[in-house]
Design an enzyme around this catalytic site. Structure first.
Site, PDB file in Angstrom:
ATOM      1  N   TYR A  84      39.325  38.756  41.928  1.00 33.42           N
ATOM      2  CA  TYR A  84      39.481  37.178  41.281  1.00 33.42           C
ATOM      3  C   TYR A  84      39.978  37.415  39.927  1.00 33.42           C
ATOM      4  CZ  TYR A  84      37.332  33.015  39.749  1.00 33.42           C
ATOM      5  OH  TYR A  84      36.918  31.588  39.162  1.00 33.42           O
ATOM      6  N   LYS A 121      43.206  35.594  38.283  1.00 36.39           N
ATOM      7  CA  LYS A 121      43.026  34.823  37.431  1.00 36.39           C
ATOM      8  C   LYS A 121      43.868  35.020  36.060  1.00 36.39           C
ATOM      9  CE  LYS A 121      40.605  31.570  39.124  1.00 36.39           C
ATOM     10  NZ  LYS A 121      41.338  30.352  39.447  1.00 36.39           N
TER      11      LYS A 121
HETATM   12  P1  NAI Z   1      34.255  24.845  44.669  1.00 37.52           P
HETATM   13  O1  NAI Z   1      34.509  25.893  45.636  1.00 37.52           O
HETATM   14  O2  NAI Z   1      33.620  23.554  44.539  1.00 37.52           O
HETATM   15  O3  NAI Z   1      35.979  24.193  44.793  1.00 37.52           O
HETATM   16  C1  NAI Z   1      37.141  24.989  45.123  1.00 37.52           C
HETATM   17  C2  NAI Z   1      37.811  24.072  46.168  1.00 37.52           C
HETATM   18  O4  NAI Z   1      39.242  24.771  46.539  1.00 37.52           O
HETATM   19  C3  NAI Z   1      37.145  23.679  47.305  1.00 37.52           C
HETATM   20  O5  NAI Z   1      36.841  22.387  47.710  1.00 37.52           O
HETATM   21  C4  NAI Z   1      37.813  24.615  48.560  1.00 37.52           C
HETATM   22  O6  NAI Z   1      37.886  24.085  49.649  1.00 37.52           O
HETATM   23  C5  NAI Z   1      39.427  24.527  48.097  1.00 37.52           C
HETATM   24  N1  NAI Z   1      40.094  25.647  48.344  1.00 37.52           N
HETATM   25  C6  NAI Z   1      39.846  26.788  48.481  1.00 37.52           C
HETATM   26  N2  NAI Z   1      40.929  27.601  49.085  1.00 37.52           N
HETATM   27  C7  NAI Z   1      42.069  26.640  49.317  1.00 37.52           C
HETATM   28  C8  NAI Z   1      43.158  26.861  49.752  1.00 37.52           C
HETATM   29  N3  NAI Z   1      43.793  27.898  50.164  1.00 37.52           N
HETATM   30  N4  NAI Z   1      44.098  25.666  49.765  1.00 37.52           N
HETATM   31  C9  NAI Z   1      43.562  24.481  49.324  1.00 37.52           C
HETATM   32  N5  NAI Z   1      42.213  24.189  48.982  1.00 37.52           N
HETATM   33  C10 NAI Z   1      41.387  25.413  48.969  1.00 37.52           C
HETATM   34  O7  NAI Z   1      34.627  25.643  43.305  1.00 37.52           O
HETATM   35  P2  NAI Z   1      35.024  25.190  41.693  1.00 37.52           P
HETATM   36  O8  NAI Z   1      33.939  25.706  40.769  1.00 37.52           O
HETATM   37  O9  NAI Z   1      35.113  23.614  41.754  1.00 37.52           O
HETATM   38  O10 NAI Z   1      36.419  25.897  41.401  1.00 37.52           O
HETATM   39  C11 NAI Z   1      37.432  25.382  40.991  1.00 37.52           C
HETATM   40  C12 NAI Z   1      38.390  26.443  40.316  1.00 37.52           C
HETATM   41  O11 NAI Z   1      37.607  26.628  38.981  1.00 37.52           O
HETATM   42  C13 NAI Z   1      38.705  27.572  41.175  1.00 37.52           C
HETATM   43  O12 NAI Z   1      39.820  27.889  40.851  1.00 37.52           O
HETATM   44  C14 NAI Z   1      37.903  28.497  40.472  1.00 37.52           C
HETATM   45  O13 NAI Z   1      38.099  29.847  40.550  1.00 37.52           O
HETATM   46  C15 NAI Z   1      37.681  28.183  38.971  1.00 37.52           C
HETATM   47  N6  NAI Z   1      36.507  28.430  38.221  1.00 37.52           N
HETATM   48  C16 NAI Z   1      35.333  28.057  38.359  1.00 37.52           C
HETATM   49  C17 NAI Z   1      34.218  28.359  37.636  1.00 37.52           C
HETATM   50  C18 NAI Z   1      33.149  27.687  37.591  1.00 37.52           C
HETATM   51  O14 NAI Z   1      32.313  27.767  36.874  1.00 37.52           O
HETATM   52  N7  NAI Z   1      32.803  26.830  38.683  1.00 37.52           N
HETATM   53  C19 NAI Z   1      34.566  29.304  36.610  1.00 37.52           C
HETATM   54  C20 NAI Z   1      35.963  29.777  36.358  1.00 37.52           C
HETATM   55  C21 NAI Z   1      36.948  29.511  37.344  1.00 37.52           C
END
Ligand code: NAI
Length: 296
Positions: free
Chosen positions: A165, A169
């Site tokens: 990851y 990132k």
């Molecule tokens: P989440 O799991 O709620 O949202 C991620 C979404 O991406 C999900 O709805 C999932 O179905 C979708 N997804 C996954 N693989 C996919 C693909 N191949 N094609 C299309 N959609 C896909 O998680 P969150 O926290 O909202 O994450 C959003 C972004 O923020 C991610 O890139 C995550 O790595 C990043 N992030 C989040 C942090 C946090 O504290 N929540 C910290 C640092 C980064």
């Protein structure tokens, strides 16, 4: 003045839940037409269903704005293209891409399967490149484009169990750094968000409930929406969480010119001075390093 996205077409990947959903809703509130992409799988990327994206489309429509759902995977080239094509077919343009979709496959590097390493890179790094690449010719043609990448403190600074990851990132920061240069002439600006937020991705990290409650995902969207707006900067990394916002940057120390006779011992003797970060500075592009090396 209010920041408007009237007549703008915005793509948010992974917008069926968590941060992406909040971003999509905030763009919609500001008049954008939104493509809500989401594969609808689990947090480790297994499975898929278009239900998540459809639900957010309904939420946006309830606000009186326009949205369409796309259930493709960003890590599939044809799928990534379909996201942009859906926008073009429906509204004839695309102005903003927010690369937000992501999954986790955490394990210490010692125990990690290379398949899990590759999959995480594919979704975050390649997925963001595929979607941005599909939008790029439209951005060039209309001399306008905004891209927001989603990085993480795990990429910027490291985190146990997240070698895959973290690599993906920080790769996104590298992608931004070159795209900001290549896109500048065509008024294409690229920025990066490093969020900290309460979503299903972070719900099992043992964060105390009181703290978790403060990490509202909607508190990341103000930065993302601004970084995708007309007046956005380019090449900026913003950390955001619980209403805290800061800029992160790669900087270089002043450096030491040992000269043409530099030996291992010389390097060792100068190490402290070489790594002294007083007066450290960022660079606008890679060529600045050559100029610095060669300057008298
Ligand atoms: P989440 O799991 O709620 O949202 C991620 C979404 O991406 C999900 O709805 C999932 O179905 C979708 N997804 C996954 N693989 C996919 C693909 N191949 N094609 C299309 N959609 C896909 O998680 P969150 O926290 O909202 O994450 C959003 C972004 O923020 C991610 O890139 C995550 O790595 C990043 N992030 C989040 C942090 C946090 O504290 N929540 C910290 C640092 C980064």
């Amino acid at each position: 003045m209010a920041i408007s996205f009237k007549d703008r077409v915005v793509i948010v990947t992974g917008a069926g839940a968590g941060l992406g959903r909040c971003h999509a809703l905030e763009f919609a509130r500001r008049g954008a037409k939104v493509v809500v992409n989401d594969l609808g799988g689990s947090v480790d990327g297994a499975g898929g269903s278009s239900e998540a994206a459809l639900k957010v489309v309904e939420e946006i429509k309830a606000l009186g704005a326009e949205a369409i759902a796309n259930g493709a995977s960003v890590s599939d080239r044809a799928g990534a293209e379909s996201i942009i094509n859906d926008a073009i077919n429906k509204w004839g343009r695309v102005d903003v891409v927010v690369n937000n979709a992501g999954i986790l496959r955490d394990k210490s590097f010692a125990k990690m399967e290379l398949n899990d390493f590759e999959l995480v890179l594919k979704v975050h790094l390649l997925g963001s490149a595929y979607v941005t690449k599909a939008a790029w010719p439209h951005f060039i043609k209309q001399s306008y484009g905004r891209v927001v990448m989603t990085t993480s403190s795990s990429g910027l600074y490291g985190n146990f169990g997240q070698s895959n990851y973290g690599a993906a990132k920080l790769g996104l920061v590298g992608l931004m750094n070159t795209l900001k240069i290549e896109g500048a002439k065509a008024n294409i600006r690229i920025n990066t968000i490093a969020p900290v937020a309460a979503t299903r991705m972070t719900e099992n990290l043992g964060i105390p409930e009181e703290v978790f409650k403060q990490l509202k995902p909607e508190l990341i969207s103000p930065a993302v929406v601004y970084l995708a707006s007309e007046d956005a900067p380019s090449g900026t990394i913003i950390e955001a969480g619980a209403g805290y916002f800061a800029k992160a940057q790669i900087v270089e120390s002043k450096g030491v010119k040992i000269g043409q006779t530099a030996s291992v011992e010389d390097f060792a003797a100068a190490f402290e001075k070489i790594t002294d970060m007083t007066d450290a500075k960022p660079h606008a592009n890679g060529s600045e390093i050559i100029m610095k090396i060669l300057s008298p």
